[in-house]
Design a protein around this motif. Structure first.
Motif, PDB file in Angstrom:
ATOM      1  N   LEU A 190       0.828  -1.205   0.000  1.00 26.42           N
ATOM      2  CA  LEU A 190       0.000   0.000   0.000  1.00 26.42           C
ATOM      3  C   LEU A 190       0.863   1.256   0.000  1.00 26.42           C
ATOM      4  O   LEU A 190       0.600   2.212  -0.743  1.00 26.42           O
ATOM      5  CB  LEU A 190      -0.933  -0.019   1.205  1.00 26.42           C
ATOM      6  N   LEU A 191       1.912   1.252   0.807  1.00 25.90           N
ATOM      7  CA  LEU A 191       2.793   2.422   0.855  1.00 25.90           C
ATOM      8  C   LEU A 191       3.533   2.625  -0.466  1.00 25.90           C
ATOM      9  O   LEU A 191       3.710   3.769  -0.917  1.00 25.90           O
ATOM     10  CB  LEU A 191       3.800   2.265   2.003  1.00 25.90           C
ATOM     11  N   LEU A 192       3.979   1.546  -1.088  1.00 28.87           N
ATOM     12  CA  LEU A 192       4.640   1.674  -2.388  1.00 28.87           C
ATOM     13  C   LEU A 192       3.679   2.256  -3.420  1.00 28.87           C
ATOM     14  O   LEU A 192       4.077   3.064  -4.268  1.00 28.87           O
ATOM     15  CB  LEU A 192       5.168   0.312  -2.848  1.00 28.87           C
ATOM     16  N   ASP A 193       2.419   1.834  -3.336  1.00 29.10           N
ATOM     17  CA  ASP A 193       1.416   2.390  -4.245  1.00 29.10           C
ATOM     18  C   ASP A 193       1.208   3.881  -3.991  1.00 29.10           C
ATOM     19  O   ASP A 193       1.083   4.681  -4.924  1.00 29.10           O
ATOM     20  CB  ASP A 193       0.100   1.631  -4.071  1.00 29.10           C
ATOM     21  N   GLU A 194       1.180   4.268  -2.714  1.00 25.78           N
ATOM     22  CA  GLU A 194       1.032   5.694  -2.390  1.00 25.78           C
ATOM     23  C   GLU A 194       2.262   6.492  -2.843  1.00 25.78           C
ATOM     24  O   GLU A 194       2.125   7.641  -3.273  1.00 25.78           O
ATOM     25  CB  GLU A 194       0.818   5.851  -0.882  1.00 25.78           C
ATOM     26  N   CYS A 195       3.434   5.891  -2.741  1.00 22.71           N
ATOM     27  CA  CYS A 195       4.655   6.570  -3.221  1.00 22.71           C
ATOM     28  C   CYS A 195       4.597   6.779  -4.724  1.00 22.71           C
ATOM     29  O   CYS A 195       5.002   7.831  -5.237  1.00 22.71           O
ATOM     30  CB  CYS A 195       5.885   5.750  -2.859  1.00 22.71           C
ATOM     31  N   ARG A 196       4.056   5.793  -5.431  1.00 25.58           N
ATOM     32  CA  ARG A 196       3.922   5.944  -6.885  1.00 25.58           C
ATOM     33  C   ARG A 196       2.961   7.093  -7.208  1.00 25.58           C
ATOM     34  O   ARG A 196       3.211   7.898  -8.108  1.00 25.58           O
ATOM     35  CB  ARG A 196       3.412   4.647  -7.500  1.00 25.58           C
ATOM     36  N   SER A 197       1.855   7.179  -6.476  1.00 19.96           N
ATOM     37  CA  SER A 197       0.920   8.282  -6.695  1.00 19.96           C
ATOM     38  C   SER A 197       1.558   9.624  -6.358  1.00 19.96           C
ATOM     39  O   SER A 197       1.305  10.637  -7.023  1.00 19.96           O
ATOM     40  CB  SER A 197      -0.337   8.077  -5.839  1.00 19.96           C
ATOM     41  N   ALA A 198       2.397   9.630  -5.312  1.00 22.50           N
ATOM     42  CA  ALA A 198       3.073  10.872  -4.943  1.00 22.50           C
ATOM     43  C   ALA A 198       4.028  11.336  -6.042  1.00 22.50           C
ATOM     44  O   ALA A 198       4.153  12.543  -6.290  1.00 22.50           O
ATOM     45  CB  ALA A 198       3.833  10.677  -3.631  1.00 22.50           C
ATOM     46  N   THR A 199       4.700  10.407  -6.713  1.00 25.70           N
ATOM     47  CA  THR A 199       5.583  10.809  -7.821  1.00 25.70           C
ATOM     48  C   THR A 199       4.780  11.425  -8.954  1.00 25.70           C
ATOM     49  O   THR A 199       5.255  12.356  -9.619  1.00 25.70           O
ATOM     50  CB  THR A 199       6.378   9.608  -8.344  1.00 25.70           C
ATOM     51  N   ASP A 200       3.569  10.920  -9.181  1.00 20.01           N
ATOM     52  CA  ASP A 200       2.710  11.549 -10.195  1.00 20.01           C
ATOM     53  C   ASP A 200       2.373  12.983  -9.800  1.00 20.01           C
ATOM     54  O   ASP A 200       2.310  13.879 -10.664  1.00 20.01           O
ATOM     55  CB  ASP A 200       1.423  10.733 -10.370  1.00 20.01           C
ATOM     56  N   ASN A 201       2.157  13.212  -8.511  1.00 14.79           N
ATOM     57  CA  ASN A 201       1.891  14.577  -8.050  1.00 14.79           C
ATOM     58  C   ASN A 201       3.103  15.480  -8.263  1.00 14.79           C
ATOM     59  O   ASN A 201       2.966  16.664  -8.584  1.00 14.79           O
ATOM     60  CB  ASN A 201       1.508  14.566  -6.570  1.00 14.79           C
ATOM     61  N   VAL A 202       4.290  14.918  -8.075  1.00 18.62           N
ATOM     62  CA  VAL A 202       5.505  15.703  -8.307  1.00 18.62           C
ATOM     63  C   VAL A 202       5.599  16.111  -9.767  1.00 18.62           C
ATOM     64  O   VAL A 202       5.895  17.262 -10.098  1.00 18.62           O
ATOM     65  CB  VAL A 202       6.754  14.906  -7.878  1.00 18.62           C
ATOM     66  N   PHE A 203       5.327  15.174 -10.675  1.00 22.75           N
ATOM     67  CA  PHE A 203       5.369  15.496 -12.094  1.00 22.75           C
ATOM     68  C   PHE A 203       4.310  16.546 -12.446  1.00 22.75           C
ATOM     69  O   PHE A 203       4.566  17.451 -13.241  1.00 22.75           O
ATOM     70  CB  PHE A 203       5.161  14.240 -12.939  1.00 22.75           C
ATOM     71  N   VAL A 206      13.241  12.071  -9.694  1.00 21.16           N
ATOM     72  CA  VAL A 206      11.885  11.522  -9.556  1.00 21.16           C
ATOM     73  C   VAL A 206      11.703  10.314 -10.465  1.00 21.16           C
ATOM     74  O   VAL A 206      11.087   9.308 -10.075  1.00 21.16           O
ATOM     75  CB  VAL A 206      10.842  12.609  -9.863  1.00 21.16           C
ATOM     76  N   GLU A 207      12.255  10.375 -11.675  1.00 19.55           N
ATOM     77  CA  GLU A 207      12.126   9.244 -12.595  1.00 19.55           C
ATOM     78  C   GLU A 207      12.876   8.029 -12.047  1.00 19.55           C
ATOM     79  O   GLU A 207      12.395   6.899 -12.130  1.00 19.55           O
ATOM     80  CB  GLU A 207      12.678   9.635 -13.973  1.00 19.55           C
ATOM     81  N   ARG A 208      14.047   8.238 -11.475  1.00 16.67           N
ATOM     82  CA  ARG A 208      14.785   7.117 -10.879  1.00 16.67           C
ATOM     83  C   ARG A 208      14.044   6.572  -9.666  1.00 16.67           C
ATOM     84  O   ARG A 208      14.032   5.351  -9.427  1.00 16.67           O
ATOM     85  CB  ARG A 208      16.195   7.560 -10.500  1.00 16.67           C
ATOM     86  N   MET A 209      13.427   7.457  -8.877  1.00 23.80           N
ATOM     87  CA  MET A 209      12.638   6.990  -7.742  1.00 23.80           C
ATOM     88  C   MET A 209      11.460   6.150  -8.208  1.00 23.80           C
ATOM     89  O   MET A 209      11.139   5.117  -7.608  1.00 23.80           O
ATOM     90  CB  MET A 209      12.144   8.183  -6.923  1.00 23.80           C
ATOM     91  N   ARG A 210      10.817   6.560  -9.294  1.00 20.94           N
ATOM     92  CA  ARG A 210       9.704   5.774  -9.828  1.00 20.94           C
ATOM     93  C   ARG A 210      10.188   4.398 -10.290  1.00 20.94           C
ATOM     94  O   ARG A 210       9.522   3.377 -10.047  1.00 20.94           O
ATOM     95  CB  ARG A 210       9.067   6.528 -10.989  1.00 20.94           C
ATOM     96  N   MET A 211      11.339   4.333 -10.930  1.00 19.94           N
ATOM     97  CA  MET A 211      11.898   3.047 -11.358  1.00 19.94           C
ATOM     98  C   MET A 211      12.224   2.173 -10.159  1.00 19.94           C
ATOM     99  O   MET A 211      12.019   0.948 -10.183  1.00 19.94           O
ATOM    100  CB  MET A 211      13.144   3.287 -12.203  1.00 19.94           C
ATOM    101  N   ARG A 212      12.703   2.774  -9.075  1.00 27.80           N
ATOM    102  CA  ARG A 212      12.997   1.991  -7.872  1.00 27.80           C
ATOM    103  C   ARG A 212      11.729   1.465  -7.221  1.00 27.80           C
ATOM    104  O   ARG A 212      11.719   0.364  -6.662  1.00 27.80           O
ATOM    105  CB  ARG A 212      13.784   2.856  -6.892  1.00 27.80           C
TER     106      ARG A 212
END
Length: 712
Positions: A276-289, A305-311
């Protein structure tokens, strides 16, 4: 035995019999050999598996089931044959199993699990140099690094495909080979690979949390609502990046409890919370973009941010593989992904594609708002575009006359190009501030607007909206070209006739008029020049997008609005109005200045250093024909050169618009990473709309006609 491995490999490669090659290779397998020799042996085994062609079983190892299925993948066939041979030879099998176990035991797997495919350099040229260097100097097999071994074993992007497609029976037998009985002299494995997965997952979650909590990313996650939280610290604790590391520690504690005999219920609960947290982190990266696209794109921030999304994606993949250890396909998917990522991290072509996609999205997002003003979606906007285009044609009349005055001075080519560029720039800026329109400038700015609608093409409604926008764009371009040409041609003709009547002289000589008509002829370089002019039009939109992005990223508008001297001189309201004026016009001014200077200087520079090149712009050329017709008189209507010139102007109208639009739209598509199948389906939908409702291309259809079921 391994001291002469190079001599053996040379002899082994010379053999054309795959069965004898495998027998010879397996015969020298030695699990007690030094690490470099075992690594080199594994590399040669991987190359044998990847090699195409049929397998000819050796006589000593022929079995009833050694014949491979001709329908299977060649690599699968060779692995099946390899396993059959090992089953027939226990000594060979023990050595191969020992080498495989030693590879996992003695090599650093974290580099492969965590870092393979992850970008290291934020700059394009730094990453490019690194990849060129890696292609010239491949890793040595004595490095105790699993990334290096995997790169040497699987150096083709097709390897990931056949690994991912391995059938269940082969995966089961490969796993059994790893679990083959160990010799008592062989050191026992102290760290199972599942614990390597857990350690890699811990490493990735720490990296994700660290990047997410950094100031550059944290400041773009949105405003912290301290009213609900009551405390900034409490509000920060609600961020998924803040809770991610603690969730990972909870998973490790639950796993240790399971090892000690506890129930798995707690482990499943903690793993689900981590997901769940990884999913929320992915949504947060979308907010950053989304924040970046509103407030400016920085290359370094996008890189982080792109490298964080890949991780995050890699962490989810490792978590799935760790939880599904009984599923052999989970391990195959993980291996295929790591092989593919490792290859991508060494590929120059992949670097170019990914950076172009990033650049495309950056430019597209900042051209879209401007382009929306140039698409007429209803009749009111269509008529407004006609008026704007007519105004642009009127300004172009002056541009044409000044252009002929500059060329008539017979100056040095570069100086003449500079004056022509200043002439074009002044005209384009005047059109911009008078809110007039120049037809061929629009496509480069409007195609990115369509790119936003590509995000919704996954649904029928989204496809319909996209097709409607395309037809509106085509209709608007036709109106803009028509408005420009229908005004610039007769007014230029009238100006020439009036000039001759008042001053008994012509704007240009008859010889120059004939040369002008001949230079616009369709049968000649006109189509090529028109296409190259379209490239210049597209290039100006890139520079406009970059300038707008720089202005927003560095918050120049805020700096102007709060500048102390400006506030003292203009007042608070005046400084705010100046900042808003600059924000609204910076892209247009930059685009018009660069376009004008390029239209004037680029042809002179290319002609001086490469080949002859002249600008072929539909509006300017139509005005030039009007002047030439006024000089030569009505008898010119009987000359073929006039009609060839008219045909050439028609080709300019098509190529100026089509080339600039095609380049901009290609960039928009690349920014969305659409598949070719999706692009083909969209193209088919556009043609279907054209055939069903062709009148939409020339005149807006009422909303009731398009949607009779809607209430007006």
């Amino acid at each position: 035995m391994f001291t002469s491995i190079q001599r053996f490999i040379k002899k082994w490669r010379a053999s054309r019999d795959s069965g004898h090659q495998l027998d010879a290779l397996l015969a020298i397998a030695d699990k007690t050999a030094p690490y470099p020799d075992r690594s080199e042996w594994l590399i040669e085994l991987a190359h044998w598996i990847r090699r195409g062609g049929a397998v000819q079983p050796a006589a000593s190892s022929t079995t009833s089931d050694s014949a491979s299925d001709s329908r299977s993948i060649p690599a699968h066939t060779r692995i099946r044959y390899l396993l059959h041979v090992l089953d027939r030879n226990p000594t060979w099998k023990a050595n191969v199993a020992g080498i495989l176990r030693a590879l996992l035991r003695e090599s650093d797997s974290l580099s492969l699990l965590c870092d393979a495919g992850m970008p290291v350099h934020s700059g394009f040229f730094g990453a490019l140099f690194e990849r060129f260097e890696a292609s010239l100097i491949p890793p040595a097999p004595n490095r105790r690094d699993l990334t290096a071994i995997v790169r040497l074993m699987f150096n083709s992007e097709r390897d990931a495909q056949w690994i991912d497609a391995l059938p269940t029976d082969l995966l089961t037998r490969i796993r059994a080979l790893f679990d083959d009985e160990q010799d008592e002299n062989e050191p026992h494995e102290t760290t199972p690979f599942s614990l390597d997965l857990l350690a890699a997952l811990h490493n990735l979650t720490c990296q994700i949390s660290s990047t997410g909590l950094s100031q550059t990313v944290r400041s773009r996650l949105g405003e912290v609502d301290v009213r609900d939280a009551g405390d900034v610290r409490v509000a920060m604790e609600k961020q998924p990046f803040y809770r991610l590391t603690r969730a990972m520690l909870a998973v490790e504690a639950a796993h240790q409890a399971v090892v000690e005999g506890a129930s798995q219920d707690r482990l499943l609960h903690e793993v689900n919370y981590l997901r769940l947290l990884l999913d929320e982190c992915r949504s947060a990266t979308d907010n950053v973009f989304a924040h970046l696209y509103r407030n400016g794109v920085s290359v370094d921030i996008v890189f982080q941010v792109e490298r964080m999304r890949m991780r995050i994606v890699r962490a989810e993949l490792l978590l799935n593989a760790w939880m599904a250890q009984d599923d052999p396909h989970a391990g195959a998917r993980l291996t295929a992904e790591l092989v593919n990522a490792n290859h991508a991290s060494q590929s120059v072509a992949h670097l170019v594609r990914s950076n172009f996609s990033l650049l495309a999205r950056k430019v597209v997002e900042y051209s879209a708002d401007t382009g929306e003003h140039y698409i007429a979606r209803d009749r009111a906007e269509y008529l407004k575009m006609l008026r704007m285009a007519a105004g642009g044609g009127l300004v172009t009349v002056v541009t044409v006359c000044v252009k002929f005055a500059i060329t008539g001075a017979h100056l040095q080519s570069i100086f003449e190009g500079l004056l022509a560029g200043i002439n074009y720039t002044a005209s384009f800026l005047l059109m911009h501030f008078l809110h007039f329109s120049l037809a061929t400038k629009q496509p480069a700015m409007t195609a990115p607007t369509l790119a936003r609608e590509l995000d919704g093409t996954g649904t029928p409604a989204g496809v319909d909206s996209f097709v409607s926008s395309v037809t509106a764009l085509i209709r608007t371009q036709a109106a803009a070209v028509l408005g420009n040409v229908l005004l610039v041609f007769p007014v230029c003709l009238g100006v020439q006739l009036l000039w001759h009547m008042l001053f008994h002289a012509n704007l240009i000589s008859p010889e120059k008029a004939h040369a002008t008509l001949q230079s616009f002829a369709l049968l000649g370089p006109t189509p090529l020049y028109a296409a190259l002019t379209g490239v210049l039009l597209w290039s100006s939109s890139l520079l406009a997008g970059w300038t707008d992005n720089w202005f927003v990223l560095h918050r120049v508008a805020d700096a102007l609005a709060y500048n102390r001297r400006l506030r003292m001189t203009l007042g608070v309201a005046g400084a705010a109005r100046l900042a808003q004026f600059c924000r609204s016009n910076v892209a247009g001014v930059a685009g018009n200045i660069t376009l004008g200077l390029m239209l004037g200087l680029v042809p002179a520079i290319i002609t001086a250093f490469a080949f002859a090149f002249e600008v072929r712009h539909v509006t300017l050329s139509a005005g030039s024909i009007g002047v030439a017709l006024g000089v030569l008189g009505k008898d010119t209507l009987k000359l073929p050169e006039l009609w060839w010139a008219v045909a050439g102007v028609g080709s300019m109208a098509i190529l100026n618009v089509a080339v600039s639009f095609a380049l901009a739209f290609y960039m928009a598509v690349k920014s969305r990473d659409l598949r070719r199948k999706t692009v083909r389906s969209l193209r088919g939908a556009i043609w279907q709309r054209v055939f069903q409702r062709p009148l939409e291309l020339v005149w807006p259809v009422r909303a009731r006609a398009l949607h009779p079921d809607r209430v007006q």
